[in-house]
Design a protein around this motif. Structure first.
Motif, PDB file in Angstrom:
ATOM      1  N   TRP A 169     -54.851  27.119  35.433  1.00  0.00           N
ATOM      2  CA  TRP A 169     -54.394  25.730  35.339  1.00  0.00           C
ATOM      3  C   TRP A 169     -54.702  25.109  33.986  1.00  0.00           C
ATOM      4  CZ3 TRP A 169     -50.843  24.439  38.462  1.00  0.00           C
ATOM      5  CH2 TRP A 169     -50.798  24.935  39.779  1.00  0.00           C
ATOM      6  N   ASN A 170     -55.696  25.578  33.300  1.00  0.00           N
ATOM      7  CA  ASN A 170     -55.956  25.026  31.962  1.00  0.00           C
ATOM      8  C   ASN A 170     -54.801  25.325  31.003  1.00  0.00           C
ATOM      9  OD1 ASN A 170     -58.414  23.981  32.721  1.00  0.00           O
ATOM     10  ND2 ASN A 170     -59.616  25.733  31.990  1.00  0.00           N
ATOM     11  N   VAL A 171     -54.263  26.527  31.069  1.00  0.00           N
ATOM     12  CA  VAL A 171     -53.143  26.878  30.193  1.00  0.00           C
ATOM     13  C   VAL A 171     -51.862  26.146  30.622  1.00  0.00           C
ATOM     14  CG1 VAL A 171     -51.734  28.782  29.336  1.00  0.00           C
ATOM     15  CG2 VAL A 171     -54.169  29.133  29.726  1.00  0.00           C
ATOM     16  N   ASP A 173     -51.723  23.217  32.091  1.00  0.00           N
ATOM     17  CA  ASP A 173     -51.863  21.816  31.661  1.00  0.00           C
ATOM     18  C   ASP A 173     -51.615  21.676  30.155  1.00  0.00           C
ATOM     19  OD1 ASP A 173     -52.436  20.978  34.215  1.00  0.00           O
ATOM     20  OD2 ASP A 173     -54.614  21.167  33.958  1.00  0.00           O
ATOM     21  N   ALA A 174     -52.119  22.638  29.375  1.00  0.00           N
ATOM     22  CA  ALA A 174     -51.946  22.565  27.918  1.00  0.00           C
ATOM     23  C   ALA A 174     -50.488  22.754  27.510  1.00  0.00           C
ATOM     24  CB  ALA A 174     -52.824  23.619  27.241  1.00  0.00           C
ATOM     25  N   SER A 175     -49.707  23.416  28.324  1.00  0.00           N
ATOM     26  CA  SER A 175     -48.284  23.621  27.988  1.00  0.00           C
ATOM     27  C   SER A 175     -47.471  22.342  28.080  1.00  0.00           C
ATOM     28  CB  SER A 175     -47.682  24.678  28.910  1.00  0.00           C
ATOM     29  OG  SER A 175     -47.607  24.207  30.248  1.00  0.00           O
ATOM     30  N   GLY A 176     -47.961  21.343  28.834  1.00  0.00           N
ATOM     31  CA  GLY A 176     -47.230  20.091  29.002  1.00  0.00           C
ATOM     32  C   GLY A 176     -46.142  20.151  30.046  1.00  0.00           C
ATOM     33  N   LEU A 177     -46.056  21.235  30.824  1.00  0.00           N
ATOM     34  CA  LEU A 177     -44.984  21.409  31.811  1.00  0.00           C
ATOM     35  C   LEU A 177     -45.468  21.259  33.252  1.00  0.00           C
ATOM     36  CD1 LEU A 177     -43.186  24.521  30.218  1.00  0.00           C
ATOM     37  CD2 LEU A 177     -42.547  22.108  30.028  1.00  0.00           C
ATOM     38  N   ARG A 178     -46.755  21.018  33.459  1.00  0.00           N
ATOM     39  CA  ARG A 178     -47.244  20.896  34.832  1.00  0.00           C
ATOM     40  C   ARG A 178     -46.635  19.708  35.587  1.00  0.00           C
ATOM     41  NH1 ARG A 178     -53.589  21.152  36.941  1.00  0.00           N
ATOM     42  NH2 ARG A 178     -53.083  21.054  39.184  1.00  0.00           N
ATOM     43  N   PRO A 179     -46.306  18.570  34.933  1.00  0.00           N
ATOM     44  CA  PRO A 179     -45.688  17.458  35.682  1.00  0.00           C
ATOM     45  C   PRO A 179     -44.381  17.820  36.368  1.00  0.00           C
ATOM     46  CG  PRO A 179     -46.522  16.665  33.581  1.00  0.00           C
ATOM     47  CD  PRO A 179     -46.639  18.154  33.553  1.00  0.00           C
ATOM     48  N   HIS A 226     -42.277  13.334  32.172  1.00  0.00           N
ATOM     49  CA  HIS A 226     -43.601  13.429  31.527  1.00  0.00           C
ATOM     50  C   HIS A 226     -43.776  14.773  30.809  1.00  0.00           C
ATOM     51  CE1 HIS A 226     -44.692   9.813  33.746  1.00  0.00           C
ATOM     52  NE2 HIS A 226     -44.250  10.413  34.851  1.00  0.00           N
ATOM     53  N   ILE A 227     -42.731  15.208  30.136  1.00  0.00           N
ATOM     54  CA  ILE A 227     -42.797  16.437  29.344  1.00  0.00           C
ATOM     55  C   ILE A 227     -42.634  16.072  27.878  1.00  0.00           C
ATOM     56  CG2 ILE A 227     -41.960  17.916  31.205  1.00  0.00           C
ATOM     57  CD1 ILE A 227     -39.192  17.801  30.019  1.00  0.00           C
ATOM     58  N   PRO A 228     -43.018  16.942  26.958  1.00  0.00           N
ATOM     59  CA  PRO A 228     -42.950  16.606  25.529  1.00  0.00           C
ATOM     60  C   PRO A 228     -41.520  16.295  25.078  1.00  0.00           C
ATOM     61  CG  PRO A 228     -44.294  18.562  25.877  1.00  0.00           C
ATOM     62  CD  PRO A 228     -43.646  18.265  27.187  1.00  0.00           C
ATOM     63  N   ILE A 229     -41.392  15.233  24.270  1.00  0.00           N
ATOM     64  CA  ILE A 229     -40.086  14.856  23.710  1.00  0.00           C
ATOM     65  C   ILE A 229     -40.101  14.935  22.184  1.00  0.00           C
ATOM     66  CG2 ILE A 229     -39.441  13.407  25.660  1.00  0.00           C
ATOM     67  CD1 ILE A 229     -40.288  10.968  23.980  1.00  0.00           C
ATOM     68  N   ASN A 230     -41.076  15.589  21.630  1.00  0.00           N
ATOM     69  CA  ASN A 230     -41.126  15.815  20.175  1.00  0.00           C
ATOM     70  C   ASN A 230     -41.559  17.252  19.936  1.00  0.00           C
ATOM     71  OD1 ASN A 230     -43.771  15.679  20.919  1.00  0.00           O
ATOM     72  ND2 ASN A 230     -44.221  13.782  19.836  1.00  0.00           N
ATOM     73  N   GLY A 231     -41.261  17.725  18.736  1.00  0.00           N
ATOM     74  CA  GLY A 231     -41.594  19.100  18.393  1.00  0.00           C
ATOM     75  C   GLY A 231     -40.356  19.885  17.995  1.00  0.00           C
ATOM     76  N   LYS A 232     -40.487  21.185  18.032  1.00  0.00           N
ATOM     77  CA  LYS A 232     -39.384  22.060  17.611  1.00  0.00           C
ATOM     78  C   LYS A 232     -38.338  22.148  18.715  1.00  0.00           C
ATOM     79  CE  LYS A 232     -42.321  25.342  17.126  1.00  0.00           C
ATOM     80  NZ  LYS A 232     -42.922  26.686  16.879  1.00  0.00           N
ATOM     81  N   ASP A 341     -46.166  33.020  22.870  1.00  0.00           N
ATOM     82  CA  ASP A 341     -47.510  32.552  22.535  1.00  0.00           C
ATOM     83  C   ASP A 341     -47.801  31.332  23.414  1.00  0.00           C
ATOM     84  OD1 ASP A 341     -49.921  31.874  21.465  1.00  0.00           O
ATOM     85  OD2 ASP A 341     -49.229  31.751  19.379  1.00  0.00           O
ATOM     86  N   LEU A 342     -48.650  31.497  24.410  1.00  0.00           N
ATOM     87  CA  LEU A 342     -48.910  30.419  25.367  1.00  0.00           C
ATOM     88  C   LEU A 342     -49.601  29.225  24.724  1.00  0.00           C
ATOM     89  CD1 LEU A 342     -50.047  32.521  28.457  1.00  0.00           C
ATOM     90  CD2 LEU A 342     -47.835  31.423  28.065  1.00  0.00           C
ATOM     91  N   SER A 343     -50.236  29.420  23.597  1.00  0.00           N
ATOM     92  CA  SER A 343     -50.903  28.300  22.921  1.00  0.00           C
ATOM     93  C   SER A 343     -49.928  27.394  22.186  1.00  0.00           C
ATOM     94  CB  SER A 343     -51.952  28.831  21.936  1.00  0.00           C
ATOM     95  OG  SER A 343     -51.331  29.625  20.925  1.00  0.00           O
ATOM     96  N   GLU A 344     -48.676  27.823  22.032  1.00  0.00           N
ATOM     97  CA  GLU A 344     -47.677  27.025  21.313  1.00  0.00           C
ATOM     98  C   GLU A 344     -46.535  26.547  22.213  1.00  0.00           C
ATOM     99  OE1 GLU A 344     -46.241  29.151  17.977  1.00  0.00           O
ATOM    100  OE2 GLU A 344     -48.177  29.222  16.939  1.00  0.00           O
TER     101      GLU A 344
END
Length: 390
Positions: A169-171, A173-179, A226-232, A341-344
């Motif tokens: 769950w930590n990974v 949550d960090a992905s921003g897709l859990r919502p 509630h997912i990221p709306i900025n980035g690549k 790459d799960l960190s990105e």
């Protein structure tokens, strides 16, 4: 003495036979002329003659020359008669189905300058004639209901790991897709979606409502999903994942055997993985990760099983929510490109890609021949309906 081969023949030798004149008469004339032209004693055995026959030889030579000229003239006349006797070529019959009289060329319809009850100036909406609203004005598509492909029940019923499994769950949550786990509906209102697609116009990207024009923005995506709306931006548009590339990615990032992957691709008819198979891959990797952890195996092996488990879960999640297709049966392997790459994972602009995906399906749903629809997010339409009811 000349032999008369024409004795016993009548004038009816050249009578017609089946519409064609017989050439027996002309051939008979050729034979008669050629046989008459044979000089006396010109062929055959030599016979001793009297002196009077020898004196008549010069005269007979002149007669042969004259008769040869007559033969040429007769042959020329016969050839001319044969040409005249040949029937003219029969005219080709015209096919009545291809005549201009029965199948006249189609006249192009006059250009449409306006629609009754619709837009009067088509400079802004040039493709309105192909819109489902124009078909409704003509009395077509009256009973049309748009079926939306919804995978919300699959996500809600998905067997998720325990909440105390922190490495998982930590990974996530960090992905921003859990919502995305909390934004699904088991049932959707087809009538609501059908009504909104009738008022969507691809040229402007807005809904034409009685109050005003409205649309779905990135701010709506951020507030609802509630997912990221900025980035690549996701940049796989226009490219296809080949079967070989899909097998390589599945084996490397999902721990999915190539032979089993080949069978799955053959079943799905492309580089796709069905949701049931993807769920089995997730459970298999999760079991191997827990087993390797209990057996105190190497950190690399344990980490490999853990990453494959998380990738399978995230691939299932985005394929069943923000990137739902019209089949509602599988997810494209191309999305593994953004899960390497799960960190990105949180560096990708999932919100903007989701909005573009929705607009693309709305454009298709505004056409009369569209029967089912993918890529819909029901919560966005619920928001618009609530705004109208206020």
């Amino acid at each position: 003495m000349a032999i008369n081969v024409g004795e016993g023949m009548t004038d009816e030798v050249g009578r017609q036979r089946g519409g064609w004149k017989s050439r027996a008469r002309s051939s008979t004339r050729r034979e008669r002329v050629t046989e008459v032209a044979i000089p006396r004693g010109g062929k055959g055995k030599e016979v001793a003659g009297s002196t009077s026959e020898a004196q008549d030889e010069p005269e007979s030579q002149h007669e042969v020359v004259a008769e040869a000229q007559d033969v040429d003239e007769v042959n020329a006349e016969i050839e001319a008669e044969e040409k005249d006797e040949q029937p003219p070529p029969s005219p080709q019959k015209k096919n009545p189905r291809t005549t201009r009289r029965r199948n006249p060329p189609q006249v192009a319809p006059p250009p449409v300058t306006g629609y009754g009850g619709g837009p009067s100036d088509l400079s802004l909406l040039p493709s309105f004639g192909k819109h489902v609203a124009a078909s409704l004005w003509r009395g077509e598509c009256v009973g049309r209901y748009l079926k939306c492909m919804n995978n919300g029940k699959k996500v809600n019923d998905f067997d998720k790991p325990d909440s105390n499994l922190r490495w998982f769950w930590n990974v996530v949550d960090a992905s921003g897709l859990r919502p995305l786990l909390k934004t699904n509906y088991n049932h959707v209102d087809w009538g609501l979606l059908t009504a909104f697609t009738k008022r969507w116009h691809p040229e402007t990207g807005t809904f034409y409502l009685p109050i005003s024009e409205m649309t779905i923005t990135l701010d709506d995506v951020s507030c609802l999903l509630h997912i990221p709306i900025n980035g690549k931006m996701l940049n796989h548009v226009g490219t296809a994942c080949s079967m070989a590339e899909g097998k390589d990615m599945c084996e490397k990032y999902l721990n999915f055997n190539r032979d089993d992957c080949k069978q799955e691709f053959s079943k799905m008819k492309g580089a796709h993985i069905g949701f049931p198979k993807l769920e089995k891959i997730y459970h298999a990797n999760l079991s191997q990760a827990l087993e390797a952890e209990n057996n105190q195996e190497s950190d690399d092996e344990v980490g490999f099983y853990r990453e494959c488990t998380i990738r399978a879960f995230l691939l299932y999640l985005i394929g069943a929510t923000i990137f739902t297709n019209k089949s509602s049966q599988y997810v494209d392997v191309i999305f593994l490109t953004y899960l390497q790459d799960l960190s990105e994972v949180n560096t990708w602009n999932w919100g903007a890609s989701r909005l573009a995906y929705l607009f693309n399906y709305l454009d298709a749903a505004s056409r009369p021949k569209c029967g089912n629809h993918g890529g819909m997010y029901y919560g966005a339409f619920q928001k618009v309906r609530n705004a109208l009811s206020c």
